[in-house]
Scaffold this motif. Structure first.
Motif, mmCIF file in Angstrom:
data_model
loop_
_atom_site.group_PDB
_atom_site.id
_atom_site.type_symbol
_atom_site.label_atom_id
_atom_site.label_comp_id
_atom_site.label_asym_id
_atom_site.label_seq_id
_atom_site.Cartn_x
_atom_site.Cartn_y
_atom_site.Cartn_z
ATOM 1 N N VAL A 83 34.007 3.583 -37.091
ATOM 2 C CA VAL A 83 32.897 2.869 -36.416
ATOM 3 C C VAL A 83 31.879 2.375 -37.666
ATOM 4 O O VAL A 83 30.979 1.813 -37.204
ATOM 5 C CB VAL A 83 32.220 3.778 -35.323
ATOM 6 N N ASN A 84 32.302 2.910 -38.862
ATOM 7 C CA ASN A 84 31.275 2.702 -39.963
ATOM 8 C C ASN A 84 29.798 2.875 -39.304
ATOM 9 O O ASN A 84 28.895 2.170 -39.501
ATOM 10 C CB ASN A 84 31.361 1.189 -40.243
ATOM 11 N N SER A 85 29.556 4.292 -39.262
ATOM 12 C CA SER A 85 28.428 4.775 -38.891
ATOM 13 C C SER A 85 28.011 4.816 -37.274
ATOM 14 O O SER A 85 28.016 3.778 -36.709
ATOM 15 C CB SER A 85 27.143 4.035 -39.450
ATOM 16 N N TYR A 128 33.148 -7.708 -44.011
ATOM 17 C CA TYR A 128 31.816 -8.353 -43.680
ATOM 18 C C TYR A 128 31.544 -9.704 -44.646
ATOM 19 O O TYR A 128 30.806 -10.611 -43.957
ATOM 20 C CB TYR A 128 30.598 -7.492 -43.773
ATOM 21 N N GLN A 129 32.123 -9.722 -45.784
ATOM 22 C CA GLN A 129 31.933 -10.703 -46.729
ATOM 23 C C GLN A 129 32.746 -11.922 -46.446
ATOM 24 O O GLN A 129 33.762 -12.058 -45.870
ATOM 25 C CB GLN A 129 32.155 -10.195 -48.039
ATOM 26 N N LEU A 181 26.463 3.262 -31.976
ATOM 27 C CA LEU A 181 26.295 4.023 -30.778
ATOM 28 C C LEU A 181 26.356 2.933 -29.493
ATOM 29 O O LEU A 181 27.231 3.324 -28.569
ATOM 30 C CB LEU A 181 25.143 4.778 -30.719
ATOM 31 N N PRO A 182 25.538 1.981 -29.609
ATOM 32 C CA PRO A 182 25.618 0.997 -28.414
ATOM 33 C C PRO A 182 27.079 0.439 -28.046
ATOM 34 O O PRO A 182 27.583 0.511 -27.018
ATOM 35 C CB PRO A 182 24.397 -0.232 -28.490
ATOM 36 N N HIS A 183 27.878 0.106 -29.247
ATOM 37 C CA HIS A 183 29.333 -0.507 -29.020
ATOM 38 C C HIS A 183 30.315 0.456 -28.567
ATOM 39 O O HIS A 183 30.958 0.614 -27.706
ATOM 40 C CB HIS A 183 29.762 -0.985 -30.291
ATOM 41 N N GLU A 207 27.827 -8.520 -31.651
ATOM 42 C CA GLU A 207 26.662 -8.521 -32.840
ATOM 43 C C GLU A 207 26.533 -7.063 -33.400
ATOM 44 O O GLU A 207 26.723 -5.991 -32.726
ATOM 45 C CB GLU A 207 25.239 -8.819 -32.002
ATOM 46 N N LYS A 208 26.250 -7.188 -34.718
ATOM 47 C CA LYS A 208 26.268 -5.778 -35.623
ATOM 48 C C LYS A 208 27.549 -4.853 -35.204
ATOM 49 O O LYS A 208 27.391 -3.830 -34.993
ATOM 50 C CB LYS A 208 24.857 -5.200 -35.233
ATOM 51 N N PRO A 209 28.642 -5.354 -35.534
ATOM 52 C CA PRO A 209 30.034 -4.720 -35.142
ATOM 53 C C PRO A 209 30.275 -3.888 -36.509
ATOM 54 O O PRO A 209 29.786 -4.133 -37.518
ATOM 55 C CB PRO A 209 31.043 -5.655 -34.915
ATOM 56 N N SER A 210 31.057 -3.039 -36.305
ATOM 57 C CA SER A 210 31.864 -2.543 -37.274
ATOM 58 C C SER A 210 32.678 -3.235 -38.052
ATOM 59 O O SER A 210 33.256 -4.363 -37.124
ATOM 60 C CB SER A 210 32.714 -1.244 -36.687
ATOM 61 N N ASP A 211 33.174 -3.161 -39.279
ATOM 62 C CA ASP A 211 34.286 -4.204 -39.637
ATOM 63 C C ASP A 211 35.543 -3.774 -39.432
ATOM 64 O O ASP A 211 36.619 -4.435 -39.429
ATOM 65 C CB ASP A 211 33.997 -3.916 -41.176
#
Length: 256
Positions: free
Chosen positions: A8-10, A203-204, A15-17, A242-246
């Motif tokens: 989850v990369n944090s 992400y890049q 948390l919402p995801h 939006e704002k996902p884990s990689d």
């Protein structure tokens, strides 16, 4: 029983995801990696309110693994055996019903000319030794997590570009093959042999939009688990939020 694994990369950022995934997909067991927090800072109430039990091995800022389960969790190991000096939170093993599961966050290993790669290879050697022992129990065993290994060139969008990366390095792949040759089944590959099956997009450089991915998250099954394998897949849509884990979840379903 549906078992999923997800880096989850944090947990704080994602948390919402995670809670939405638990509500929508409702896996019986969810193995998490890279939660990036101490156990006392894990959002336990948010998860328990959804009907899940938790086991957590945390570390401030880095690493960290967890197991979420609809059923009681009996923790067996909170560290990978073989090195009492290793303080990185990368391994958690538990019994859930008649299944033994482990949440694994294998070291990345880059750059390969540093001690990080040496640590990765040593960690894989320890994992091999421990799995040898676990297989003697002849149990339904699911080893899930972020292995930071692309097993073959079919698991990376640019094999030439990653040839010297720790995820694709010959020594890394050799150790992964050796692990699988103990008698483990790659749940995803067993049912989905096609190319372009990825679980991670950086992400890049627009990697997600270009579908330039890697398959580094795996569910490895003991023979007893493989006999019960009913379905497996990748929940790719999580990466497009939006704002996902990689990373995105990988799952398998075992027959009763």
């Amino acid at each position: 029983m549906k078992i999923a694994t997800w880096n989850v990369n944090s947990i704080k950022s994602r948390l919402p995801h995670v809670t939405a995934y638990l509500k929508e997909v409702s896996p019986d067991v969810l193995l998490l990696q890279e939660i990036k927090c101490l156990e006392e800072n894990f959002p336990q109430n948010d998860i328990e309110d959804l009907g899940y039990n938790l086991a957590i091995v945390g570390q401030k800022t880095y690493n960290g693994v967890a197991i979420l389960s609809k059923y009681p969790i009996e923790v067996e190991q909170r560290t990978l055996p073989g090195d009492s000096t290793d303080e990185q939170a990368r391994y958690l093993e538990a019994i859930i019903g008649n299944i033994r599961v482990a949440s694994i966050y294998l070291p990345n290993g880059n750059p390969i000319d540093t001690e990080k790669f040496t640590y990765k290879l040593a960690w894989m050697d320890r994992l091999f030794a421990h799995v040898q022992t676990l297989l003697t129990y002849e149990e339904t065993l699911v080893l899930g997590g972020d292995y930071n290994v692309c097993p073959t060139d079919d698991d990376v969008y640019d094999p030439d570009g990653f040839a010297c990366d720790a995820l694709c390095h010959p020594e890394t792949r050799a150790r992964f093959r050796k692990l699988c040759y103990l008698g483990l089944t790659d749940a995803l590959r067993a049912q989905h042999p096609q190319l372009g099956l990825y679980t991670f997009w950086d992400y890049q450089a627009g990697c997600w939009n270009k579908d330039q991915g890697l398959r580094i998250d795996h569910l490895l099954l003991s023979p007893q688990a493989a006999d019960r394998l009913e379905a497996s897949g990748v929940d790719k849509g999580q990466r497009g939020k939006e704002k996902p884990s990689d990373h995105t979840p990988v799952w398998c379903t075992l027959k009763d």
